[in-house]
Design an enzyme around this catalytic site. Sequence first.
Site, PDB file in Angstrom:
ATOM      1  N   GLY A 509       3.237  30.021  39.393  1.00 45.29           N
ATOM      2  CA  GLY A 509       4.729  29.301  38.948  1.00 45.29           C
ATOM      3  C   GLY A 509       5.363  30.025  39.903  1.00 45.29           C
ATOM      4  N   GLY A 511      10.003  30.915  39.670  1.00 45.83           N
ATOM      5  CA  GLY A 511      11.541  30.880  39.105  1.00 45.83           C
ATOM      6  C   GLY A 511      12.537  31.244  39.912  1.00 45.83           C
ATOM      7  N   GLY A 512      13.742  31.354  39.186  1.00 43.68           N
ATOM      8  CA  GLY A 512      14.902  31.761  40.065  1.00 43.68           C
ATOM      9  C   GLY A 512      14.530  33.283  40.792  1.00 43.68           C
ATOM     10  N   PHE A 513      13.899  34.080  40.046  1.00 41.11           N
ATOM     11  CA  PHE A 513      13.340  35.655  40.643  1.00 41.11           C
ATOM     12  C   PHE A 513      12.357  35.378  41.875  1.00 41.11           C
ATOM     13  CE2 PHE A 513      10.902  39.380  40.649  1.00 41.11           C
ATOM     14  CZ  PHE A 513      11.839  40.241  40.274  1.00 41.11           C
ATOM     15  N   GLY A 514      11.578  34.242  41.914  1.00 42.14           N
ATOM     16  CA  GLY A 514      10.545  34.437  42.928  1.00 42.14           C
ATOM     17  C   GLY A 514       9.152  33.889  42.308  1.00 42.14           C
ATOM     18  N   PRO A 515       8.161  33.811  43.074  1.00 37.29           N
ATOM     19  CA  PRO A 515       6.772  33.406  42.729  1.00 37.29           C
ATOM     20  C   PRO A 515       6.275  34.155  41.622  1.00 37.29           C
ATOM     21  CG  PRO A 515       6.615  34.256  45.062  1.00 37.29           C
ATOM     22  CD  PRO A 515       8.151  34.387  44.595  1.00 37.29           C
ATOM     23  N   VAL A 516       5.415  33.692  40.766  1.00 32.07           N
ATOM     24  CA  VAL A 516       4.683  34.181  39.889  1.00 32.07           C
ATOM     25  C   VAL A 516       3.127  34.270  40.241  1.00 32.07           C
ATOM     26  CG1 VAL A 516       4.095  34.789  37.564  1.00 32.07           C
ATOM     27  CG2 VAL A 516       6.229  34.137  38.416  1.00 32.07           C
ATOM     28  N   LYS A 530       5.405  39.310  38.893  1.00 34.65           N
ATOM     29  CA  LYS A 530       6.568  38.531  39.385  1.00 34.65           C
ATOM     30  C   LYS A 530       6.999  39.204  40.529  1.00 34.65           C
ATOM     31  CE  LYS A 530      10.249  37.774  36.778  1.00 34.65           C
ATOM     32  NZ  LYS A 530      11.229  37.580  35.504  1.00 34.65           N
ATOM     33  N   ASP A 627      19.376  33.190  29.277  1.00 35.15           N
ATOM     34  CA  ASP A 627      18.530  32.216  29.881  1.00 35.15           C
ATOM     35  C   ASP A 627      17.390  31.760  28.936  1.00 35.15           C
ATOM     36  OD1 ASP A 627      18.079  30.410  31.873  1.00 35.15           O
ATOM     37  OD2 ASP A 627      17.089  31.693  33.020  1.00 35.15           O
TER      38      ASP A 627
END
Length: 815
Positions: A509, A511-516, A530, A627
Amino acid sequence: MMVFPLTFICIFTLLLSLITKLSMAIDTLSPNETLADNGKLLVSSGEAYELGFFNPPYSNKRYIGIWFKNVPIQTPIWVANKNNPISDSSGLLTITTTGNIIITNQTTTVWSSSNSSPPTPPNNPILQLLDSGNLVVKNGRGDYLWQSFDYPCDTLVPGMKLGRNLRTNQEWFLTSWKTLQDPSSGDYTYKLDRRGLPQIVLYQGSTVNYRGGSWDGVGFGGDPPLPTKAVVDNIFIINAIDVYYTFKNRDDTAISRFVVNQTGSLQLLTWNERLGEWFNLMTMQRDACDVYATCGPYGICRFDVLAACYCPNGFIPRLQQEWDRGDWSGGCVRRTPMNCSAPQGFRKLPGLKLPDSLYFSVNMTKMSLVDCEEACLRNCTCVAFALTSVSGCMVWFGELLDMKEFSEYGQDLYLRMAASDLGSNKKNKRTAMITSIIVISGVLVLSLIGWYFLKKLHLRRARRLDKRNQKVQDNNQRIVEEEDLALLLFDLATVSSATNNFSLTNKIGEGGFGPVYRGELTTGREIAVKRLSKTSRQGFTEFKNEVILISKLQHRNLVRLLGCCIHEEERMLIYEYMPNKSLDTFIFNRTRGISLDWKKRIDIIVGIARGLLYLHRDSRLRVIHRDLKAGNILLDNEMNPKIADFGLARSFGGDQFEENTNKVIGTYGYMSPEYAINGHFSMKSDVFSFGVIVLEIVSGKKNRGFYDPDHDLNLLGHAWKLWNEGNPIKLFDVFMEDPVPTSEVFRCIQVALLCVQQRPEDRPTMSSVLLMLDSENPVLPMPKQPGFYSESQLSSTGKHHCTTNEVTITMLHGR
């Protein structure tokens, strides 16, 4: 010694023979045999593919199809009667003595492989399913009389072709399904356009929607080499008989396929056995620049800038006013019109997807760059040329369309222009001479004093790097020490090894943080990593915030942080691995959503509520998540919900209940009105988000992007409308398994509407929410109008521009 009667031995032998025959995979069908819709299948000899009757998800129509045997999710790669389904289980598949495959429904023929019989009947024809997935009709000598690979549907598997046989004019192309439930021919076709150099083109009807660019020996259109090189090999054949593209798996055990979906997107997917799902390795259309001719004639698209289109030097926008407004379809025109009697030259445009044009030619003979340039100059209508290792010399006539600039890779295009727009040759020669003198002088000077300055610079850089590294390490250590965190620090080598060096196949996955990434430690424990992306809008503050907050929070409905990895500028968070991923993959995915019965849904709702109550009231810190959304609710192997992603969370003091911010961060569709508009957030902001999630769980629909033909409301507005009409039961997810306790679902809808009310003071606290959900017959207040119950309300605030993407966003508001 035991002695068995002869009769028993005979019966046992007969039974053993029958069991052996039944266990053997049958891959052929003869003219005297039939395949009925009773569960019987043809199975290829190596047990790679199966053929039989099937029905798509949520459809009762029956089709003959071929699918992967070793993939638990039935994935058809070919459908025979896709445009003429059977409505019951009376279908039969047979092969005639003339080699014709027929599907019948009682006495009616619904599909046939041939409309006419051959002049000479074949000798002993048989139907066979090969281990490549190809269904073939063979004669007694083994010659192919017909094969399914000649008639692809929406899927390309290794060995299938995309192109054309030049002798027979047989064309191989992909056609999308109409819907996920209907495999009949959809709106999109992927074909190989063989004019000049072959290129893959997506058509929507007869309109070009996307063009992959010309084949250059590595890929299409100068795209970067596939990141899937370890998975597949590209193969392109151009000869006097065939022009086609195909591919093969590098690993014989891999299962991969290209598929064109209902929206026209072409994806390369591989089956991930560990995750139990198809993994998207590549999507052909990656950005707005892949929309065909988006920048008009002579316009060049560059996606990494705000203004995607620009005109090359020597050109200006054809319609300046529209261009300034972001409508680039008019394209560009020459600043100086072409005049063959005036001096002309060429400007090199590097790193492009070579343009499309109705008029161009290719000279496959080996030519130099000068020869190709002269060939273009000899023809007054030639506007550009290019030289590639595969094609030789390519020249274009007429307007150039669909050019895209790459940051690396790509091909060089030489654009014909007036000499006045290039600068005179004399001036260029003088400039070149002066430049040469300066360069030579510079080399001599540097040879005398360069070593001194280089050494000094090297020492200075080394000291600066040491200071920076020490500062980073001190900062990293301070994160852990200052906050007194009982947190395990992982080294980079351990995390890299666990995730197979952050392999694409381990990515689960983003998200806004980066890839997981999914990982596995040497102890066998599964983890989720993460990794902070360098381009992430979230940074060190959010990273530190999540480390500090979640390490101090312990609850069965909060995701557990195992540790972190901080190495120089690398920052990663290490979580417990959630095998069922996030809630949105179930409630918004039709194939998975059906597995969520009402009991699981209500358990998830209550679990989220308990996790929020812990954050708001029972934890050492009073925490506002800010969030909360379906994508941030993870599910463990028992489908227990766990709230995740605390990068944007805020902690309050014991007597603090609300706060203002100039930086509004969250996700459209889940943010409360007071937060999205004024930056005012409190525990009631999370309550609003929780209410949205409950309505999404009940309905199986997203709040943003919700569509109903009778109105323009979002999911909140739709629920409010049904409530006022006295018919909220219509909000139920139609895919939810029966029986559904109507009163319990009705209560959840009412609680959700109470949570999403416009005014924060009208919304209940999470303790009240849990009381209402857990009570048998509670007396609930009547809800008032929800906030943001239509899309237009959100955009009319004037504060931001709406998007249907469910991504975390950041908006700045002046106060």
